[in-house]
Structure formats: C-alpha cells, structure tokens
Design a protein around this motif. Structure first.
Motif, PDB file in Angstrom:
ATOM      1  N   ASP A 162       6.993 -29.028  13.226  1.00 16.05           N
ATOM      2  CA  ASP A 162       6.512 -28.440  11.970  1.00 16.05           C
ATOM      3  C   ASP A 162       7.412 -28.793  10.794  1.00 16.05           C
ATOM      4  O   ASP A 162       7.028 -28.620   9.634  1.00 16.05           O
ATOM      5  N   LEU A 163       8.631 -29.250  11.095  1.00 18.32           N
ATOM      6  CA  LEU A 163       9.593 -29.578  10.040  1.00 18.32           C
ATOM      7  C   LEU A 163      10.651 -30.512  10.614  1.00 18.32           C
ATOM      8  O   LEU A 163      11.132 -30.297  11.734  1.00 18.32           O
ATOM      9  N   ALA A 219      11.656 -20.156  15.428  1.00 20.53           N
ATOM     10  CA  ALA A 219      11.320 -21.530  15.821  1.00 20.53           C
ATOM     11  C   ALA A 219      12.359 -22.080  16.787  1.00 20.53           C
ATOM     12  O   ALA A 219      13.505 -21.607  16.832  1.00 20.53           O
ATOM     13  N   GLN A 249       4.722 -32.126  18.170  1.00 24.13           N
ATOM     14  CA  GLN A 249       4.083 -31.341  17.108  1.00 24.13           C
ATOM     15  C   GLN A 249       5.116 -30.576  16.264  1.00 24.13           C
ATOM     16  O   GLN A 249       5.015 -29.361  16.058  1.00 24.13           O
ATOM     17  N   GLN A 266       3.817 -21.456   5.700  1.00 30.48           N
ATOM     18  CA  GLN A 266       3.900 -22.384   6.827  1.00 30.48           C
ATOM     19  C   GLN A 266       4.503 -21.693   8.049  1.00 30.48           C
ATOM     20  O   GLN A 266       5.545 -21.044   7.966  1.00 30.48           O
ATOM     21  N   GLN A 267       3.839 -21.838   9.182  1.00 30.46           N
ATOM     22  CA  GLN A 267       4.323 -21.275  10.442  1.00 30.46           C
ATOM     23  C   GLN A 267       5.199 -22.304  11.137  1.00 30.46           C
ATOM     24  O   GLN A 267       4.716 -23.358  11.555  1.00 30.46           O
ATOM     25  N   LEU A 268       6.480 -22.022  11.240  1.00 31.18           N
ATOM     26  CA  LEU A 268       7.420 -22.961  11.856  1.00 31.18           C
ATOM     27  C   LEU A 268       7.684 -22.547  13.299  1.00 31.18           C
ATOM     28  O   LEU A 268       8.202 -21.462  13.561  1.00 31.18           O
ATOM     29  N   LYS A 269       7.312 -23.436  14.229  1.00 32.01           N
ATOM     30  CA  LYS A 269       7.552 -23.179  15.650  1.00 32.01           C
ATOM     31  C   LYS A 269       8.512 -24.193  16.261  1.00 32.01           C
ATOM     32  O   LYS A 269       9.203 -23.871  17.221  1.00 32.01           O
ATOM     33  N   ASN A 270       8.542 -25.384  15.694  1.00 31.78           N
ATOM     34  CA  ASN A 270       9.391 -26.441  16.258  1.00 31.78           C
ATOM     35  C   ASN A 270      10.024 -27.233  15.118  1.00 31.78           C
ATOM     36  O   ASN A 270       9.312 -27.883  14.341  1.00 31.78           O
ATOM     37  N   CYS A 313       4.689 -34.443   9.086  1.00 36.59           N
ATOM     38  CA  CYS A 313       5.013 -33.042   8.812  1.00 36.59           C
ATOM     39  C   CYS A 313       6.035 -32.973   7.680  1.00 36.59           C
ATOM     40  O   CYS A 313       6.582 -33.997   7.269  1.00 36.59           O
ATOM     41  N   SER A 372       6.749 -32.049   1.391  1.00 34.22           N
ATOM     42  CA  SER A 372       5.923 -31.222   2.264  1.00 34.22           C
ATOM     43  C   SER A 372       4.905 -32.018   3.071  1.00 34.22           C
ATOM     44  O   SER A 372       4.510 -31.601   4.151  1.00 34.22           O
TER      45      SER A 372
END
Length: 753
Positions: free
Chosen positions: A715-716, A643, A713, A612-616, A745, A597
């Motif tokens: 997220d994952l 995402a 940026q 967790q907010q995943l956008k990308n 990330c 993580s």
C-alpha cells in the motif's frame, strides 16, 4: 521661538533648584575597584574550578575556595593592606559586587530550572516524593533543634531565635541538584534508574526547599513570628506556583512561540527567557517571597516549552558557568574567615553543625528510600547524593546574611558545610553505586534510550506541511497524522503565496481566488491529518517573492522535517517533481519527505481523497543511514495503523560472464544481507511495528522491488535516499527515480540532513 523659551523657563528653574540632588555617575575609583575585583575573582575562581574538575571534584568547590583564599583567610593574612585596598569594607563598593552576585544567583536558578525535568519527577513521583520528604523532614527537625540549642554568640539577633532556628532547619534541608547532576554525569549514571530517582528527589527537594526558604524569609523580613505572616507567605507561594504551572505555563509557551515565529534566533529566545525570569523574580520578591523562587520556576516553564531554543539554553548555561556563577561563589567565599573557624568554640560547633547536617540528610534520605522500595545500597547512594549542598546552600546562606538572620560566624560555618558535603558526594556515590546491580528491565530501557538517542524519527519535534491541495499532499498529510499519533510533535500547515502582482483590473478577483484557495487547501490538509487534541497545530498563509522562498524562510525557523506532495501537474522535463518541490528539497535546512500518491487526480484542485488503508508497507534497504531513516518512518506509521512493514534487500546478480566465479561467493553475500535486514528489523520492532524481511535477487534491483511490491500488494513504498545534484534538478539515483515513476502504489522518499 520666544514663546517656547517662555514655556521652558519654569521647567529650567525647577531643574536648577533641584540641581544639588542630581545623581552623580559612578566614580572613577569605584569603577576601577569593581573591575579589578571581578577580574581577580573570575581568574582565581575559574582556575581553581578547573583544577577541581581535573581531580574529579565539583568545580563549584574550587570557585568557593577562590573567595575564601582571596578573603581574610589567606590573602588578607599575607597582604592585609593590599587585600583591604582591593576589597574595602565600604557599603557602596560592596553593593556593586552584590548586584553582580545576585545576578549570578538568579541566572544559576534559571539554568537549574531549565534542566529540571518535570516528567522525570512525575514518572518517579511516589519514590522521589518519599525520599524528598524524608530528606527534608528529618534534617529540618534536627536543624531546628540545633538552631534552638546553639549559643547566643552564633545568632545575629538572640531575640529572633525562632526565625534563626527555622532558617538553620531550611539550610540543613536543602540539596544541590547541579552538584548531584554533575557527579552523576561524570560517573555516566544520569540515565540509570538510581540516577533518575536521585535527580527527581533532588528536584522535588529543591522545589519544596525554595518554598520553605520563601516562607522563612518572609518571617525574617517581617521581624516577627505570627500565623498571619505564615499564612501570607504560604498562600503567596501556593498562589504563585498554582498560577505558574497552570495559566503561566501556557502564557510562557505562547510568548516563546510568538518570538520564535516573528523574531526568531537564539538571541531573541535567550532574551525573552531572561526578561520573563527577572520579571518573575521581581514578582515573587514583591509578594514577600524569595526572588530566587520566581527565577527557578520560570526556568522550569521555559525548559518545558518545545519552542525554547536548546542552543539558547546552552549559551545561557555557558555564560552563567563561565562568568556569573564563579563570581557569585567566589564573592560568597570572600565573607568566610577560616581563621575565625579555628577558634576552639567555633570549630567545635562548626563540626557539630556539619555532623548534624550529614546525619540528618543521610538518615532522612535512607528512610525515605527504604519506604519507597529501594534496596540498602540504593538507599545509601540516595543519602550520599542528597547530602551534597553545594550551590543551593550558598544561596541560602547569602540570603540569610542579607536578611540579618545569620552573623558572619554562622555564615562561615554554613559555607564550610556546603564545601565539605560537596567534596564528600563524588567519593561516596562512586562507592555506593558500584554496589547497585542493574536489573533486566533497566538494561532494556537504557538500550532503548540509546537507540532513541540515535533515532531519526525521535529527533523530529516540528513538521512543516506546505500545501496547495491535491491528492499527493493529502496523502502526505495522512502520513503526518499517523506519525504525530506516535510522537509528540508540532505541525504547521503552510499555504505559500507569490507577491507577483496581477494586472490592476484583475487584482481584486485574484486576491479573492487566492484567499478561497488557501482556506480550502489548509482545511483539506488539516482534516486529513486527524491530529489528536494534544498535538499543536498551526495554520499559516504567507507571501513572498516566490512560493519556494516562502517555504524555505519558514523552514529556517527550527523545523525538523518538511513534508511535501509531488506536483499534481505535468512536471518540467528537467525536474524530478516540479521546480518548486525540487528547489525546496535541494535547499531545505532539515530533512524532507516527498510523497507521490499515484492516485487518480480528483476533480478540482482540493477535492478530498479517501482515507488510505495501509496494511503492507514496503521498505527497500541497502543498509545506509538514509535507509534506516526510511525504516523508522515506515515503522512509526505502521505502529499506529497496524500495517506490516516488509524490509527487503536486493542482491544484485552478476553478469552472465561472471556467474561461474560469483556462484562461489553468493552465500557470504546472503549472510551479509541477512545481518543487515535483522539490524533494520530490530529498529522497526523497537518502534512498535510488526516487521518481516525478505532477500530478493536480480540484475535490476528497481525491477525486483516493483515486482515484489505488486505481488505483495504493498500500500506504500518508503524510500530513503541522499540528494545528488544533476544539472540543477533533484536526483536520488536511477533506482529511486524508477520506483517513484513506475510504482503502482504511493511512494514516500525521505532525505536526511
């Protein structure tokens, strides 16, 4: 001792008095005959079945003809004494063969049930129901009229013409799903729209047909026609089906789940299905319905359970197709006398029965298809497929003969109808389906199904999530939850314990601490997954010699993916994650996903992390199967979270001394990278994700990926890799190791089996 002798004297005296009624074992000659009969029937049936397969005909036709040839038609004509010696007209000897034949009937219906797709029937429900109703009502009416008009010489008991007419009507209404399915598979049409509708209609037809057969059999058994008997048969059928498809579905699933968890293995799965199916057959028989209905329905319920082993189903199918079914069909053919069919009256009425059977089924299926919205050629194809009687007609005929509804003459005619209609089906289907044009929507569906058949994520049905708490496994649980919302999966959360005993004084305290830790870790992970109500979740606490062994033992119970969190503690120098995770990844019998993580470690082992907010989501790819798996996992997560999936390929720039030479060949490399990215992006879009692609350039791919992830940026980061063994530790390659350790990330690494 003397007291014991005195106590046993009355028992021994009773047994001595009953000695004359002791059941004798099977005689030497009877056993010899049944073994010769089985070997001869199987040899000829399988031989002719394979011959029919070679000439593109259903093998069942050859298996039926085997019995006809070994009966009075040919073998009995050429060698009457030998045929009478091997197949004597003895009730006891016939009963022995009948028992094995009945097992063939039940096993055949179990296998047919296992292959029955209720979702397919529901998906094509309206059209399939209309076709099925047309394919049952019209043949039923014409068959009933035929039974009412046939001369008395074709009836076993002229006093029971009404029951006879109802039985003929039922025999005319039935279709043979195994024959239809085999023809569609041979023609590579089973996944076409017309193929699915044909199967769905055939399955619906069969289900209604078995209910009709049960009702008519109940009437035949009672020997009279009255509304009380009809009400009993119909209500018993409705009651059985209602219980089976509501409470029974859950009971069968729970039994299969328990057997899979605590016994495991193909043999156990196969045995429990046979026990349940034979019990259901006995239950329906006791209700006055047909035993075949119980076996068929239990086959359907077992086939719908995700815990029923597909290997067990395949073994059962192979055993049935290679032994029991050929014996049943050949034994059914033994009762057919083609010489009797050559008698002018029998031949004329036999051809009339065949014509009525074909016209009734074709007309009914055609009308139902047209009302259901199918085209002219599609309707003709439906009639061609539904007209095949095959195995099911033989089952009906066998039941009719055993109940005394059919005489040998009429039995031979119905078997002849089954053989001829099965021979007609392949040629008619080939011709009519060649005229059916594939639409754009169907072409897209078939293309998507083809992709899904090769898909990594679509093959995942059971996920194992071992947990001891911490941010890594909590984030992993969130990712599992996203995947579970997109695919129908079963999730098991496991807390593994080691059996190593603490000192006696501290044992009780240690046990209490372990129990508390297990409860907290499991509760935390299951809460993070946020699974929907229709997702099956199991929670387990297991102990063993070591935690790794506990996890691996559980993983061997037919899981498709193990999801692990990387170590929350300082890892040993020679391990990538830690010794436990490294061992599980190395020895796992299925694919694994390890999540790191890179989140701050919360206070306390199982303190919750934020959702967790995943956008990308970033997915580096080199075009391998492992990279494709990573794209599928990322796209499935993105399809639920909204995402954007960014797929990147890094062109490794050459060393300085080769720049002048390589500049001339960099353009083709970019073209290859673009094609590769487009292929991977298409996979992601088919799974419902918004996908972008980028080509990066640099002499160090891992640095370019990390730099790009920070600038975008991400997220994952989802990586796909194979496992390489280096000095006993897990090693995915220097690039994967670098991204795992230096990313800002969360990172998930997917390995395939």
């Amino acid at each position: 001792m003397q007291n014991l002798s005195l106590m046993l004297l009355p028992v021994l005296a009773t047994q001595k008095g009953a000695g004359a009624s002791l059941i004798k074992p099977l005689g030497h000659h009877e056993l010899l005959l049944v073994l010769v009969q089985l070997s001869l029937l199987l040899l000829v049936a399988r031989g002719l079945g394979e011959f029919m397969r070679r000439i593109n005909q259903p093998p069942v036709v050859g298996e039926l003809l085997a019995g006809v040839l070994l009966g009075p038609s040919l073998f009995g004509l050429l060698f009457p004494d030998l045929q009478a010696h091997i197949f004597p007209k003895s009730q006891e000897q016939s009963d022995l063969l009948s028992v094995i034949s009945w097992l063939g009937v039940l096993f055949l219906l179990i296998v047919t049930g296992l292959e029955t797709d209720l979702k397919l029937i529901l998906r094509k429900g309206k059209t399939a129901l209309l076709i099925s109703l047309g394919g049952i009502i019209v043949p039923f009416i014409t068959g009933f009229g035929l039974g009412w008009l046939l001369p008395d010489s074709f009836l076993a008991d002229p006093e029971k013409r009404l029951v006879f007419s109802l039985f003929i009507a039922t025999a005319m209404s039935i279709s043979a799903v195994p024959v239809i399915a085999k023809v569609l598979m041979d023609l590579n049409l089973i996944r076409r729209d017309i193929g699915q509708v044909t199967l769905a209609a055939g399955m619906t037809d069969d289900t209604i047909g078995w209910i009709l057969l049960s009702v008519v059999s109940g009437l035949a058994s009672s020997g009279k026609f009255d509304f009380g008997t009809i009400f009993h048969s119909v209500s018993a059928a409705v009651l059985f089906l209602g219980i089976a498809f509501t409470i029974g579905r859950n009971i069968v699933d729970q039994i299969l789940r328990w057997v899979d968890d605590y016994v495991g293995g193909i043999a156990a799965s196969m045995s429990v299905v046979l026990v349940l199916s034979l019990s259901a057959a006995a239950f329906t028989h006791a209700l006055g319905l047909e035993a075949a209905l119980g076996a068929f329905v239990l086959g359907i319920l077992a086939g719908q359970s995700r815990r029923f082993s597909s290997e067990a189903g395949h073994m059962l199918e192979v055993f049935t197709a290679s032994f029991l079914a050929p014996i049943f069909f050949a034994a059914a053919g033994l009762k057919v006398n083609l010489l009797a069919l050559l008698v002018p009256q029998t031949l004329i009425f036999g051809l009339i029965v065949l014509a009525v059977a074909c016209i009734g089924k074709f007309t009914g299926a055609y009308l139902g298809s047209r009302v259901g919205g199918l085209s002219h050629w599609e309707a003709l194809a439906m009639g061609s497929g539904m007209n095949a009687r095959g195995a099911m007609e033989i089952v009906v005929a066998t039941i009719g003969l055993s109940l005394g509804v059919l005489n040998p003459q009429m039995y031979s005619i119905i078997v002849m109808v089954a053989i001829v209609t099965s021979l007609m089906a392949p040629a008619l289907l080939r011709f009519t389906l060649s005229k059916v044009v594939m639409g754009e929507e169907e072409a897209r569906r078939l293309e998507q199904e083809e992709q899904y058949s090769r898909s990594f994520i679509k093959r995942i049905h059971r996920i194992l999530v071992p947990t001891s708490g911490g941010s890594n496994i909590q984030l992993a649980a969130q990712l599992v939850g996203y995947m579970a919302h997109q695919n129908q999966v079963e999730v098991t959360a496991l807390y593994a314990l080691s059996d190593k005993q603490p000192p006696k004084k501290a044992r009780r305290t240690a046990t209490q601490v372990k129990d508390t830790a297990a409860e907290e870790a499991l509760a935390c992970v299951t809460e993070e997954m946020q699974l929907s109500a229709d997702t099956t979740l199991q929670i387990k606490t297991e102990s063993g010699h070591s935690k790794a062994e506990v996890i691996l033992n559980e993983a061997n119970k037919n899981y498709d993916l193990i999801v692990l969190g990387a170590s929350e503690q300082i890892r040993p120098q020679k391990a990538l994650f830690n010794l436990l995770v490294d061992r599980v990844v190395q020895e796992a019998p299925c694919a694994t996903m390890v999540v790191k993580s890179h989140l701050p470690q919360p206070q306390g082992e199982t303190c919750k992390i934020a959702q967790q907010q995943l956008k990308n989501i970033l997915v580096p790819t080199v075009g391998t199967e492992y990279s494709k798996n990573a794209v599928e996992v990322a796209s499935t997560i993105a399809a639920h979270t909204g995402a954007v999936v960014t797929i990147v390929n890094v062109i490794n720039l050459p060393q300085v001394e080769y720049i002048l030479y390589e500049q001339r060949s960099l353009a083709p490399v970019k073209e290859i990278a673009e094609d590769l990215l487009e292929q991977q992006a298409a996979i992601g879009r088919n799974l419902g994700a918004d996908v972008q692609t980028y080509i990066l350039q640099g002499s160090s791919p891992e640095k370019e990926i990390l730099k790009f992830a920070q600038s975008k940026q991400a997220d994952l980061i989802v990586l796909g890799s194979n496992i390489r063994m280096v000095t006993g530790r897990v090693f995915f390659g220097h690039r994967v190791d670098a991204i795992l350790n230096k990313a800002h990330c969360p990172v998930a690494v997917i390995t395939g089996t």
